[in-house]
Scaffold this motif. Structure first.
Motif, mmCIF file in Angstrom:
data_model
loop_
_atom_site.group_PDB
_atom_site.id
_atom_site.type_symbol
_atom_site.label_atom_id
_atom_site.label_comp_id
_atom_site.label_asym_id
_atom_site.label_seq_id
_atom_site.Cartn_x
_atom_site.Cartn_y
_atom_site.Cartn_z
ATOM 1 N N HIS A 1 0.832 -1.204 0.000
ATOM 2 C CA HIS A 1 0.000 0.000 0.000
ATOM 3 C C HIS A 1 0.869 1.257 0.000
ATOM 4 C CE1 HIS A 1 -3.000 -2.959 1.174
ATOM 5 N NE2 HIS A 1 -3.941 -2.077 0.843
ATOM 6 N N ASP A 2 0.303 2.279 -0.604
ATOM 7 C CA ASP A 2 0.969 3.586 -0.649
ATOM 8 C C ASP A 2 0.785 4.271 0.702
ATOM 9 O OD1 ASP A 2 2.144 5.971 -1.782
ATOM 10 O OD2 ASP A 2 0.102 6.787 -1.758
ATOM 11 N N PRO A 3 1.858 4.691 1.356
ATOM 12 C CA PRO A 3 1.721 5.262 2.701
ATOM 13 C C PRO A 3 0.978 6.594 2.724
ATOM 14 C CG PRO A 3 3.978 5.490 1.910
ATOM 15 C CD PRO A 3 3.268 4.631 0.917
ATOM 16 N N LEU A 4 0.965 7.331 1.608
ATOM 17 C CA LEU A 4 0.318 8.646 1.604
ATOM 18 C C LEU A 4 -1.187 8.526 1.421
ATOM 19 C CD1 LEU A 4 0.488 11.749 1.582
ATOM 20 C CD2 LEU A 4 0.828 11.619 -0.913
ATOM 21 N N THR A 5 -1.609 7.805 0.400
ATOM 22 C CA THR A 5 -3.033 7.753 0.052
ATOM 23 C C THR A 5 -3.744 6.529 0.616
ATOM 24 O OG1 THR A 5 -2.541 6.563 -1.999
ATOM 25 C CG2 THR A 5 -2.526 8.978 -2.084
ATOM 26 N N GLY A 6 -2.995 5.521 1.036
ATOM 27 C CA GLY A 6 -3.620 4.290 1.506
ATOM 28 C C GLY A 6 -4.075 3.383 0.390
ATOM 29 N N ARG B 1 2.386 0.070 -6.572
ATOM 30 C CA ARG B 1 2.753 -0.552 -7.840
ATOM 31 C C ARG B 1 2.953 -2.064 -7.672
ATOM 32 N NH1 ARG B 1 5.174 1.141 -12.653
ATOM 33 N NH2 ARG B 1 5.263 3.288 -11.871
ATOM 34 N N ALA B 2 3.583 -2.479 -6.559
ATOM 35 C CA ALA B 2 3.834 -3.909 -6.349
ATOM 36 C C ALA B 2 2.525 -4.683 -6.261
ATOM 37 C CB ALA B 2 4.656 -4.113 -5.079
ATOM 38 N N ALA B 3 1.532 -4.132 -5.548
ATOM 39 C CA ALA B 3 0.242 -4.812 -5.439
ATOM 40 C C ALA B 3 -0.445 -4.889 -6.792
ATOM 41 C CB ALA B 3 -0.638 -4.093 -4.428
ATOM 42 N N LEU B 4 -0.330 -3.806 -7.587
ATOM 43 C CA LEU B 4 -0.935 -3.812 -8.916
ATOM 44 C C LEU B 4 -0.295 -4.876 -9.800
ATOM 45 C CD1 LEU B 4 -2.801 -2.547 -11.077
ATOM 46 C CD2 LEU B 4 -0.928 -0.957 -11.602
#
Length: 406
Positions: free
Chosen positions: A291-296, A300-303
């Motif tokens: 997860h992206d720490p800024l937006t939640g 890219r890795a999860a995608l």
């Protein structure tokens, strides 16, 4: 996708570290495995010692009795044999005196006195049993009467004159009767010796019973300890081993049921606390990695993981349709340069919120980095779902964004 961190309530809370002096905090240990096993061992040892002491005492008692009987019987037989030998010698001298042979009469009297002392020793040394004492007394009386009858008792010897060969058969018959009485004593003594051997047989039986009893006690103690070992040690340790293997295999939700309030119960509680801590740490690390720490949003890795699972070789999801949307912000660098990175981050957070509001729960919204976003849509064969979501996003982004105080 929900940007909140995973709920830690899925597993038990991490247990505080153990206190070496008092066990786990709040464990409430009600008994000690070490104390119980020590008590059981002491009970088994006490049973074995009691059995051994009883057997040894019984054996020593019988051994003393057999030894005492054997010693007494040997002395009795020695006295009787010595008395019989002395009587034979004295009878031979008596026959010589009756036949008027040259014999030292003073020596005959001294020999007679010695035989009398042997009779006294035999009578005083024998126990007060009729079977042995009565024949000895009767033999002494018969011996004295025979000597007196033929003039051979005490001072009579000095006055004995002439040849009395006609009396020797009667004198010999008296001697035979005396020997028969002594033989009765020997027979009874041998019977007592047989009884001693019977006591030895009893001793052997007692030893066999003692050995059997000790074997039964040892067998019972072994079975008891085996049962206690299976119940108190092997099963709990096996459960702990299974839990460790499951934890090693990645099953961080596995917990051990705690039924005991001893050291193994504390160990099981410690394992459950450790498993909960590992589970929480794994969830947190997994969330940070995907997860992206800024937006939640997903990163890219999860995608890439999602796309690989959908379109990679051997994928089981290739028979379904998915749409992919890419979104970026034009001139986002100017926003950062003019308003600052803090307001730029606020703009990205608002954009992520609007994007999540335009998709369904099965769709994936990801931030690729910077101002680039991607959306994976579960679509139908015509692609209408992806088109509809793209329209909703276009409409949602038409509204102005307000960041900061402006």
């Amino acid at each position: 996708m929900d940007a909140k961190a995973p709920d830690n309530a899925s597993g038990p809370a991490a247990t505080p570290p153990a206190d070496p002096g008092n066990g786990l905090a709040g464990s409430g240990r009600s008994w000690s495995l070490q104390r119980e096993w020590s008590r059981a061992f002491l009970l088994m040892l006490a049973a074995l010692l009691i059995g051994a002491v009883v057997t040894i005492v019984g054996v020593h008692g019988l051994m003393d009795q057999v030894q005492e009987t054997s010693t007494r019987l040997r002395l009795e037989l020695q006295r009787v044999e010595l008395l019989g030998s002395a009587l034979d010698d004295h009878e031979q001298l008596g026959h010589q005196l009756l036949s008027n042979a040259p014999v030292d009469r003073s020596a005959f009297v001294r020999q007679q006195e010695a035989v009398s002392r042997l009779f006294e020793d035999a009578i005083s040394g024998l126990p007060g049993r009729t079977e042995t004492l009565a024949p000895i007394i009767a033999a002494r009386q018969s011996w004295q009467e025979a000597l007196t009858e033929h003039g051979l008792w005490g001072a009579q010897v000095q006055s004995l004159q002439g040849n009395h060969m006609d009396e020797t058969p009667a004198f010999a018959a008296s001697g035979a009767g005396i020997r028969k009485q002594l033989a009765d004593v020997r027979r009874f003594s041998l019977a007592e010796m047989d009884n001693g051997l019977a006591h030895s047989a009893d001793l052997e039986r007692l030893l066999a019973i003692g050995r059997s009893a000790l074997f039964v006690v040892a067998l019972g103690a072994t079975l008891y300890f085996r049962r206690r070992m299976v119940k108190d040690l092997m099963r709990p340790v096996g459960s702990l081993h299974q839990g460790v293997r499951k934890l090693q295999g990645g099953n961080y939700n596995h917990r051990i049921e705690v039924f005991r309030r001893d050291e193994l119960g504390e160990l099981a509680e410690a394992f459950n606390g450790m498993a909960a801590a590992v589970h929480n740490s794994h969830e947190a690390l997994t969330h940070r990695a995907t997860h992206d720490p800024l937006t939640g949003l997903a990163n890219r890795a999860a995608l890439m993981e999602h796309l690989t699972a959908s379109f990679g070789a051997g994928s089981t999801r290739r028979n379904r349709n998915e749409g992919l949307l890419f979104i970026d912000i034009d001139d986002f660098k100017e926003v950062n340069d003019s308003l600052g990175h803090a307001l730029g981050d606020a703009l990205l957070i608002q954009l992520a919120t609007r994007l999540k509001g335009c998709v369904r729960s099965d769709d994936l919204v990801a931030r690729l980095g910077g101002d680039e976003f991607a959306i994976v849509v579960m679509d139908d064969d015509a692609g209408s779902v992806t088109a509809g979501i793209a329209e909703r996003i276009h409409e949602a982004l038409r509204a102005p964004f307000f960041v900061g105080d402006d």
